[in-house]
Motif scaffolding. Sequence first.
Motif, PDB file in Angstrom:
ATOM      1  N   ASP A 143       2.647  30.999 -21.515  1.00  0.00           N
ATOM      2  CA  ASP A 143       2.646  30.921 -20.236  1.00  0.00           C
ATOM      3  C   ASP A 143       1.754  31.579 -19.309  1.00  0.00           C
ATOM      4  OD1 ASP A 143       5.570  29.493 -19.792  1.00  0.00           O
ATOM      5  OD2 ASP A 143       5.819  30.844 -21.258  1.00  0.00           O
ATOM      6  N   HIS A 170      11.311  25.047 -18.962  1.00  0.00           N
ATOM      7  CA  HIS A 170      10.182  25.884 -18.279  1.00  0.00           C
ATOM      8  C   HIS A 170       9.271  26.621 -18.990  1.00  0.00           C
ATOM      9  CE1 HIS A 170      13.753  28.682 -19.141  1.00  0.00           C
ATOM     10  NE2 HIS A 170      12.925  29.717 -18.791  1.00  0.00           N
ATOM     11  N   SER A 208       5.821  26.767 -20.810  1.00  0.00           N
ATOM     12  CA  SER A 208       4.885  26.021 -20.983  1.00  0.00           C
ATOM     13  C   SER A 208       4.369  25.425 -22.262  1.00  0.00           C
ATOM     14  CB  SER A 208       3.473  26.487 -20.252  1.00  0.00           C
ATOM     15  OG  SER A 208       3.209  27.413 -21.248  1.00  0.00           O
TER      16      SER A 208
END
Lengths: 375, 375
Positions: free
Chosen positions: B161, B220, B222
């Motif tokens: 992320d 959520h 990535s």
Amino acid sequence: MTGSGADWPPRVGRTEKGKGFPMTVTPRGEAGARAATISDVAALAGVSPGTASKALNGRGRLRPETRERVLDAARKLDFRPNAMAQGLLSGRSFTVGLITTDSVGRFSLPVLLGAEDALGAGRMSVFLCDTRGDRIREQHYVRTLLERRIDGLIVTGRRTDPRPPLVLPAPVPVVYALGPSTDPADVSLVPDDAGGARLVVDHLLATGRRRIAHLTGPAHHSAAAERAEHTTLALRDAGAELSGGRVYFGEWSEAWGRQAALIALRADPDVDALFCGSDQIARGAADALREAGRRVPSDVALVGYDNWKVMAEASRPPLTTVDMNLTELGRTAALRLMSAIEGQPAGGVERLPCRLVIRESTGVAAEGGPSPLRG
Amino acid sequence: MTGSGADWPPRVGRTEKGKGFPMTVTPRGEAGARAATISDVAALAGVSPGTASKALNGRGRLRPETRERVLDAARKLDFRPNAMAQGLLSGRSFTVGLITTDSVGRFSLPVLLGAEDALGAGRMSVFLCDTRGDRIREQHYVRTLLERRIDGLIVTGRRTDPRPPLVLPAPVPVVYALGPSTDPADVSLVPDDAGGARLVVDHLLATGRRRIAHLTGPAHHSAAAERAEHTTLALRDAGAELSGGRVYFGEWSEAWGRQAALIALRADPDVDALFCGSDQIARGAADALREAGRRVPSDVALVGYDNWKVMAEASRPPLTTVDMNLTELGRTAALRLMSAIEGQPAGGVERLPCRLVIRESTGVAAEGGPSPLRG
DNA sequence: GACGGCTGGGAAAAGGGTTTCCCAGCGCCT
DNA sequence: AGGCGCTGGGAAACCCTTTTCCCAGCCGTC
């Protein structure tokens, strides 16, 4: 080569051809903007560098107003003292080397992080060196670290097997963590696997198990050998015997765990507990037991070793296991090293206690057991 | 406190009370035996320090005989140049900071080792800093590293992320590895998860699978989102559709893998391939499929992600999976950083290709497949 | 008024290594 | 013999910070 043998000692910042590049030609990412020196601060504050140093360090006797002027100037210039200059003068670098001899593995990583944590708290920076089991590389790192004038050294390996002491051309305090030095005069920290084995045996006996088998890794690994030895001794102390009459040595793998569980079942169909030398073995055993129709823990209790979360918690059922407190071990190693750096003499092997983590595989109400949010 | 605000900036080697201890009082483990300096070498060789420096570094013009005398003296005294003195003068420390923002995890470790390896080859030493996701700690480390005049900085996190860029009070080259910076002007290196997903889809299609389901982690994350998106796109490109008509988002756990596999089977009983967002999920799926009576790979092909050996190889059957080449990514990050230090401008996100590792779970003859001795 | 003690601050050295500049000596040429 | 150029090596500056030593000025006291 301009001269014969001119490559000794190896120098930093030198090209293959031994010519090197002029060290003043040092392009920086963002050009210009040299960091402020204490002279800059002193000039801005209208004092001498010496006075500025005193103001910044709270030494000497200065008028409060002067001190404040210097501090203001330092803030304004974003002054950050050059640690290399400080180290040059003080003779201490406030750095230590962290050599991991056999690459960073599942066991050495927590040790390393614990050490880094404790050293960071002691305002020491850590040089990470991964020798990948290569003696040449190890010596290269040792030389580099000595050039950097490290204050001390922590050596860790991927397993608990003893290792020959580091060859150090200069006297530097060293602490061995996880894999002890073969020289008893060195400072070594290891998990107390004997105690760990006894924790498990006591737990199994206390919960009513009597026919306990021990499945573990290769006999030539000290971790396997020591746990096996003390498992046997602890059982004997309690007047019990090892199920199957022997330790099942093999590999540190799930496949061996599955295989060994079947062997143990065949050798002693009434076996009521399997103590495994690793969580991987225990997990394999759990699968084999389930597929053989034995229920865990009601028919057979199962215990692992390492408290490797992804194994122990993903196992069905989750594993009771021994936690070697490796992070704590790393932290302790760092503390011992800092003591040694301060001049406290020490030596010998220190064994740090393990901790039994109880989960469902031994069928006991877990105190502070597995939290659903961890992992 | 002797003066108000006298604790700025924070100083190394200073006590709580702001008095500090005299830096000359620095007991060493083994007393005495000061390391040889270049002046010692010069004296022994009967030359000036400047000449000794030239001899040792292959600079200037010296008679071969003189050079040899200096080298002999250096050898005799076991001379080791003080890196702090060199750094002070050259303005370069030949060190870099390696900040891992969210503790060192399974993914960041190979990155870290790859970087350490490449930097070591470049004669750079690595400061390891584990911020454990704490912004305060991160700033503390940044300050410390700047005081040590690091030449550059690598930032890595435990997941892919994006993260906000490091706050740097001074200009230092930075490379982000694994977790990219949210600032597109920064240099970031990430695994090409889009390409990884396509590798898998192409492989499954090429081996005759048509009804492919995708089980993965939280939407959520990535990593999950990107792999899911490109799995869907790749299928669409090939004129196929996702089995079940949707991506099964969940957790990165075996338990979710087991659960999701059952869901996928129920939604589409004719599903012939499960592509899982991680090896853990895939392993759970493998267990669930076996227990549901589906054979892998003959009935259902199974693919994981991460090439996490202990999972992929211990799975029954062993998993075909995507290797993100994280060690290579770390190595590349180090190379990019060294370029930046040398002044090469750069910026932007670079995606490094993944690699498909084929094992039995997709039923294809594995080229250079799992070696029984590895793991 | 002379002197002692205290205060606040400056000058300079030290730490270890590299680099620049300079010079002595020598050989060669004219 | 004088001039030139090269060779080999030394002296000193520099990097940045800390610490020691010293001094000027001031106040108080006898």
